[in-house]
Structure formats: structure tokens, C-alpha cells
Design an enzyme around this catalytic site. Structure first.
Site, short mmCIF file in Angstrom:
data_model
loop_
_atom_site.label_atom_id
_atom_site.label_comp_id
_atom_site.label_asym_id
_atom_site.label_seq_id
_atom_site.Cartn_x
_atom_site.Cartn_y
_atom_site.Cartn_z
N LYS A 9 7.61 4.99 9.42
CA LYS A 9 7.80 6.03 8.39
C LYS A 9 8.63 7.19 8.94
O LYS A 9 8.82 7.32 10.16
CB LYS A 9 6.43 6.49 7.90
CG LYS A 9 5.62 5.37 7.23
CD LYS A 9 4.28 5.87 6.70
CE LYS A 9 3.51 4.75 6.02
NZ LYS A 9 2.23 5.24 5.44
N TYR A 49 4.81 0.95 -3.64
CA TYR A 49 3.50 1.59 -3.78
C TYR A 49 3.01 1.54 -5.22
O TYR A 49 2.30 2.45 -5.67
CB TYR A 49 3.57 3.04 -3.27
CG TYR A 49 3.68 3.14 -1.76
CD1 TYR A 49 2.70 2.60 -0.92
CD2 TYR A 49 4.75 3.81 -1.16
CE1 TYR A 49 2.79 2.70 0.46
CE2 TYR A 49 4.86 3.91 0.22
CZ TYR A 49 3.87 3.36 1.03
OH TYR A 49 3.95 3.47 2.40
N ASN A 112 0.95 8.99 8.67
CA ASN A 112 0.29 8.04 9.57
C ASN A 112 1.25 7.04 10.21
O ASN A 112 0.88 5.94 10.60
CB ASN A 112 -0.89 7.35 8.87
CG ASN A 112 -0.48 6.62 7.60
OD1 ASN A 112 0.72 6.53 7.30
ND2 ASN A 112 -1.43 6.10 6.87
N HIS A 115 3.59 1.60 8.25
CA HIS A 115 3.04 0.76 7.17
C HIS A 115 2.98 -0.68 7.66
O HIS A 115 3.87 -1.12 8.37
CB HIS A 115 3.95 0.81 5.93
CG HIS A 115 3.66 -0.30 4.95
ND1 HIS A 115 2.69 -0.18 3.98
CD2 HIS A 115 4.17 -1.56 4.82
CE1 HIS A 115 2.63 -1.32 3.29
NE2 HIS A 115 3.51 -2.17 3.77
N GLU A 126 6.49 -8.27 0.23
CA GLU A 126 7.06 -7.08 0.87
C GLU A 126 8.24 -7.44 1.78
O GLU A 126 9.23 -6.70 1.82
CB GLU A 126 5.98 -6.32 1.64
CG GLU A 126 4.95 -5.71 0.70
CD GLU A 126 3.95 -4.79 1.39
OE1 GLU A 126 3.85 -4.82 2.65
OE2 GLU A 126 3.26 -4.04 0.67
#
Ligand code: UDP
Ligand code: MG
Length: 154
Positions: A9, A49, A112, A115, A126
Site C-alpha cells: 500500500k 473493495y 496496515n 493487502h 484479484e
């Protein structure tokens, strides 16, 4: 062999952690078969998402994921989906186990750093969402026989 999607991220890039995070996958024996930097378009964030778009944190999540580049990675291995989730750690990084990527590099649920797909079914969708077939490489791994015994590869 399973394939799963990993995204590093924008916080991982800003904090200079991508090399160390990629190293963890290499050391674990998860084979990197696709790797690219990209800026996630808002439409792709909404698709990725989709299960979260009604949540109050969604606007912030989309803003965060799209404001700077990410690194997308496809990794391959025996039971790669579960193995990857286990080295990534819990969503709330404050509760993520020591030794996991989130446990070691983050204190947040929304910052965080990484992913990972949560099931084999999700992983298939994905990987296809982020990589075209020609961007994935089925190169032979000369160390396969040292990362796995033969019966594990059947
Ligand atoms: N997220 C957030 N706040 C929350 C829950 C989730 O910002 O309260 C974000 C966070 O970036 C998380 C992502 O939404 O990684 C996807 O949530 P999910 O529950 O799928 O967690 P993950 O699979 O990433 O562990
Ligand atoms: Mg998830």
C-alpha cells in the site's frame, strides 16, 4: 500450486518498506511471478473493495489507496493463499502477531502496509483484476526441491 494477490500500500512505499516486505516473501519461499508499480484508479479501488463500499471508513480507504502508487505482486506456492495471509498478519496491525509483516511494521487498521487475498476464490479474481496473462511469468525455480519435498508438490 496456488497464486495470490499482494498489494504493497502507499504507506509501504512512502516509508521505504517495499524492499524489506518483498524480501520476506522471497525468504519464505513464495515465488514472485508478477510485480509492478501502479496508481490504483478509483474505479479499481471500488471494485477491489466492493464488499466495503458501504462502510463508514470506505471514502478514506479509497482516498488512501489511490493517492499515491502501490506495488502489486502475484505470488505462487503450495497453499500460497493461506501462507501469505499468515505472514501478513491481522487487519488491525496493533493485534497482528510479532513476526508478521503488519505486526512488525504497522500500528494501524487503515495504514496496515499490505493487502493479501483472503481465499483461493478471491485470489483468482484479484490476480486477474491486477495482472494481464502476459504480466505473469511461469519461470522455473531451481530451488523448488529445497523449498518443498516432492510429495508436497504433487
Ligand atoms: N479497513 C479500514 N478500517 C477498518 C477495516 C478495514 O481502513 O475498520 C481497511 C484496511 O486497509 C484493510 C482493508 O480495509 O486492510 C480491507 O479490509 P479487510 O477486512 O478485508 O481486511 P484485510 O483483508 O486487509 O486484512
Ligand atoms: Mg480483505
Amino acid at each position: 500450486m496456488e497464486r495470490t494477490l499482494v498489494l504493497l500500500k502507499p504507506d509501504a512505499l512512502q516509508r521505504g518498506l517495499i524492499g524489506r516486505i518483498i524480501t520476506r516473501f522471497e525468504e519464505k519461499g513464495l515465488k514472485i511471478i508478477g510485480l509492478k508499480m501502479m496508481k490504483m484508479p478509483p474505479a479499481l479501488a471500488k471494485e477491489h473493495y466492493a464488499h466495503l463500499t458501504s462502510k463508514p471508513f470506505y471514502p478514506g480507504l479509497e482516498q488512501f489507496m489511490t493517492h499515491n502508487p502501490i506495488v502489486a505482486m502475484c505470488v505462487e506456492g503450495v497453499e500460497a493463499v493461506e501462507a501469505t495471509r499468515s505472514i501478513v498478519g491481522a487487519t488491525n496491525a496493533r493485534k497482528a502477531g510479532a513476526g508478521t509483516i503488519r505486526g512488525d511494521f504497522s500500528m494501524s487498521t487503515s495504514r496496515n502496509v499490505i493487502h493479501a487475498s483472503d481465499s483461493l476464490e478471491t485470489a483468482k479474481k484479484e490476480v486477474a483484476r491486477f495482472f494481464r496473462e502476459g504480466e505473469l511469468f511461469a519461470y522455473p525455480s531451481v530451488l523448488n526441491g529445497y523449498f518443498y519435498a516432492e510429495d508436497e508438490l504433487e
